[in-house]
Design a protein around this motif. Structure first.
Motif, PDB file in Angstrom:
ATOM      1  N   VAL A 167      -0.231  35.365  63.529  1.00  0.00           N
ATOM      2  CA  VAL A 167      -1.390  35.691  62.532  1.00  0.00           C
ATOM      3  C   VAL A 167      -1.135  36.039  61.173  1.00  0.00           C
ATOM      4  O   VAL A 167      -1.357  35.528  60.027  1.00  0.00           O
ATOM      5  CB  VAL A 167      -2.539  36.465  63.035  1.00  0.00           C
ATOM      6  N   ALA A 168      -0.041  37.055  61.148  1.00  0.00           N
ATOM      7  CA  ALA A 168       0.187  37.416  59.765  1.00  0.00           C
ATOM      8  C   ALA A 168       1.112  36.368  59.070  1.00  0.00           C
ATOM      9  O   ALA A 168       0.909  36.309  57.796  1.00  0.00           O
ATOM     10  CB  ALA A 168       0.905  38.695  59.903  1.00  0.00           C
ATOM     11  N   GLY A 169       1.791  35.585  59.726  1.00  0.00           N
ATOM     12  CA  GLY A 169       2.808  34.500  59.065  1.00  0.00           C
ATOM     13  C   GLY A 169       1.577  33.218  58.489  1.00  0.00           C
ATOM     14  O   GLY A 169       1.973  32.711  57.579  1.00  0.00           O
ATOM     15  N   GLY A 170       0.737  33.096  59.294  1.00  0.00           N
ATOM     16  CA  GLY A 170      -0.207  32.100  58.603  1.00  0.00           C
ATOM     17  C   GLY A 170      -1.090  32.664  57.353  1.00  0.00           C
ATOM     18  O   GLY A 170      -1.404  31.685  56.622  1.00  0.00           O
ATOM     19  N   LYS A 171      -1.235  33.777  57.491  1.00  0.00           N
ATOM     20  CA  LYS A 171      -2.013  34.366  56.401  1.00  0.00           C
ATOM     21  C   LYS A 171      -1.276  34.563  55.283  1.00  0.00           C
ATOM     22  O   LYS A 171      -1.502  34.102  53.783  1.00  0.00           O
ATOM     23  CB  LYS A 171      -2.529  35.795  56.543  1.00  0.00           C
ATOM     24  N   LEU A 172       0.083  34.695  55.428  1.00  0.00           N
ATOM     25  CA  LEU A 172       1.207  34.804  54.346  1.00  0.00           C
ATOM     26  C   LEU A 172       1.485  33.293  53.579  1.00  0.00           C
ATOM     27  O   LEU A 172       1.339  33.041  52.419  1.00  0.00           O
ATOM     28  CB  LEU A 172       2.464  35.346  54.706  1.00  0.00           C
ATOM     29  N   ILE A 173       1.606  32.387  54.700  1.00  0.00           N
ATOM     30  CA  ILE A 173       1.743  30.945  54.133  1.00  0.00           C
ATOM     31  C   ILE A 173       0.469  30.542  53.392  1.00  0.00           C
ATOM     32  O   ILE A 173       0.705  29.899  52.343  1.00  0.00           O
ATOM     33  CB  ILE A 173       2.229  30.185  55.355  1.00  0.00           C
ATOM     34  N   ASP A 174      -0.683  30.811  53.862  1.00  0.00           N
ATOM     35  CA  ASP A 174      -1.790  30.491  53.321  1.00  0.00           C
ATOM     36  C   ASP A 174      -2.146  31.144  51.894  1.00  0.00           C
ATOM     37  O   ASP A 174      -2.409  30.296  50.746  1.00  0.00           O
ATOM     38  CB  ASP A 174      -3.228  30.621  53.998  1.00  0.00           C
ATOM     39  N   ALA A 175      -1.695  32.170  51.519  1.00  0.00           N
ATOM     40  CA  ALA A 175      -1.740  32.949  50.396  1.00  0.00           C
ATOM     41  C   ALA A 175      -0.687  32.345  49.385  1.00  0.00           C
ATOM     42  O   ALA A 175      -1.242  32.365  48.104  1.00  0.00           O
ATOM     43  CB  ALA A 175      -1.434  34.388  50.609  1.00  0.00           C
ATOM     44  N   VAL A 176       0.384  31.887  49.620  1.00  0.00           N
ATOM     45  CA  VAL A 176       1.461  31.613  48.927  1.00  0.00           C
ATOM     46  C   VAL A 176       1.019  30.135  48.307  1.00  0.00           C
ATOM     47  O   VAL A 176       0.871  29.701  47.293  1.00  0.00           O
ATOM     48  CB  VAL A 176       2.924  31.482  49.442  1.00  0.00           C
ATOM     49  N   ASP A 177       0.293  29.145  49.531  1.00  0.00           N
ATOM     50  CA  ASP A 177      -0.104  27.985  49.270  1.00  0.00           C
ATOM     51  C   ASP A 177      -1.445  27.995  47.924  1.00  0.00           C
ATOM     52  O   ASP A 177      -1.697  27.151  47.225  1.00  0.00           O
ATOM     53  CB  ASP A 177      -0.534  26.956  50.208  1.00  0.00           C
ATOM     54  N   ALA A 178      -2.281  29.077  48.274  1.00  0.00           N
ATOM     55  CA  ALA A 178      -3.458  29.032  47.415  1.00  0.00           C
ATOM     56  C   ALA A 178      -3.065  29.816  46.160  1.00  0.00           C
ATOM     57  O   ALA A 178      -3.671  29.312  45.010  1.00  0.00           O
ATOM     58  CB  ALA A 178      -4.315  30.255  48.220  1.00  0.00           C
ATOM     59  N   GLU A 191      -1.651  26.726  44.053  1.00  0.00           N
ATOM     60  CA  GLU A 191      -2.661  25.757  43.853  1.00  0.00           C
ATOM     61  C   GLU A 191      -3.636  26.192  42.603  1.00  0.00           C
ATOM     62  O   GLU A 191      -4.119  25.789  41.868  1.00  0.00           O
ATOM     63  CB  GLU A 191      -3.628  25.534  44.779  1.00  0.00           C
ATOM     64  N   ARG A 192      -3.682  27.721  42.704  1.00  0.00           N
ATOM     65  CA  ARG A 192      -4.462  28.412  41.593  1.00  0.00           C
ATOM     66  C   ARG A 192      -3.436  28.253  40.273  1.00  0.00           C
ATOM     67  O   ARG A 192      -4.329  27.979  38.931  1.00  0.00           O
ATOM     68  CB  ARG A 192      -4.625  29.890  41.833  1.00  0.00           C
ATOM     69  N   GLU A 193      -2.312  28.225  40.256  1.00  0.00           N
ATOM     70  CA  GLU A 193      -1.399  28.068  39.172  1.00  0.00           C
ATOM     71  C   GLU A 193      -1.466  26.741  38.642  1.00  0.00           C
ATOM     72  O   GLU A 193      -1.414  26.462  37.426  1.00  0.00           O
ATOM     73  CB  GLU A 193       0.003  28.588  39.478  1.00  0.00           C
ATOM     74  N   ARG A 194      -1.231  25.811  39.444  1.00  0.00           N
ATOM     75  CA  ARG A 194      -1.660  24.411  39.115  1.00  0.00           C
ATOM     76  C   ARG A 194      -2.759  24.159  38.428  1.00  0.00           C
ATOM     77  O   ARG A 194      -2.740  23.288  37.551  1.00  0.00           O
ATOM     78  CB  ARG A 194      -1.152  23.548  40.349  1.00  0.00           C
ATOM     79  N   ASP A 195      -3.819  24.558  38.971  1.00  0.00           N
ATOM     80  CA  ASP A 195      -5.222  23.892  38.454  1.00  0.00           C
ATOM     81  C   ASP A 195      -5.605  24.931  37.162  1.00  0.00           C
ATOM     82  O   ASP A 195      -6.180  24.451  36.310  1.00  0.00           O
ATOM     83  CB  ASP A 195      -6.223  24.379  39.278  1.00  0.00           C
ATOM     84  N   GLY A 196      -5.181  26.119  37.101  1.00  0.00           N
ATOM     85  CA  GLY A 196      -5.445  26.943  35.876  1.00  0.00           C
ATOM     86  C   GLY A 196      -4.289  27.060  35.116  1.00  0.00           C
ATOM     87  O   GLY A 196      -3.946  27.278  34.199  1.00  0.00           O
TER      88      GLY A 196
END
Length: 76
Positions: free
Chosen positions: A57-68, A71-76
């Motif tokens: 569960v924690a690993g999935g959340k960490l990977i999602d956070a890094v991906d997000a 994406e935020r850096e790329r868009d903004g």
């Protein structure tokens, strides 16, 4: 100085995430092993599984956070 110190504890890449997940997994398995010694029957097995599932569960959340963040850096 505070920003430099905070930067040390920031996870930026997936490689860093996988290192953190590995460390969490090692700790979870060790804790689960201790539970199996203390509670040798079904209770120990249940606690062992609970310890290891938390890592997923924690690993999935960490990977999602890094991906997000990426994406935020790329868009903004």
């Amino acid at each position: 100085m505070k920003d430099k110190l905070a930067r040390l504890f920031t996870i930026r890449t997936k490689f860093e995430v996988f290192l953190v997940i590995y460390a969490l997994a090692l700790g979870a398995v060790e804790r689960g092993r201790v539970y199996l010694e203390i509670y040798p029957n079904f209770g120990g097995k249940l606690l062992f599984v609970a310890c290891t599932l938390v890592v997923f569960v924690a690993g999935g959340k960490l990977i999602d956070a890094v991906d997000a963040d990426r994406e935020r850096e790329r868009d903004g």
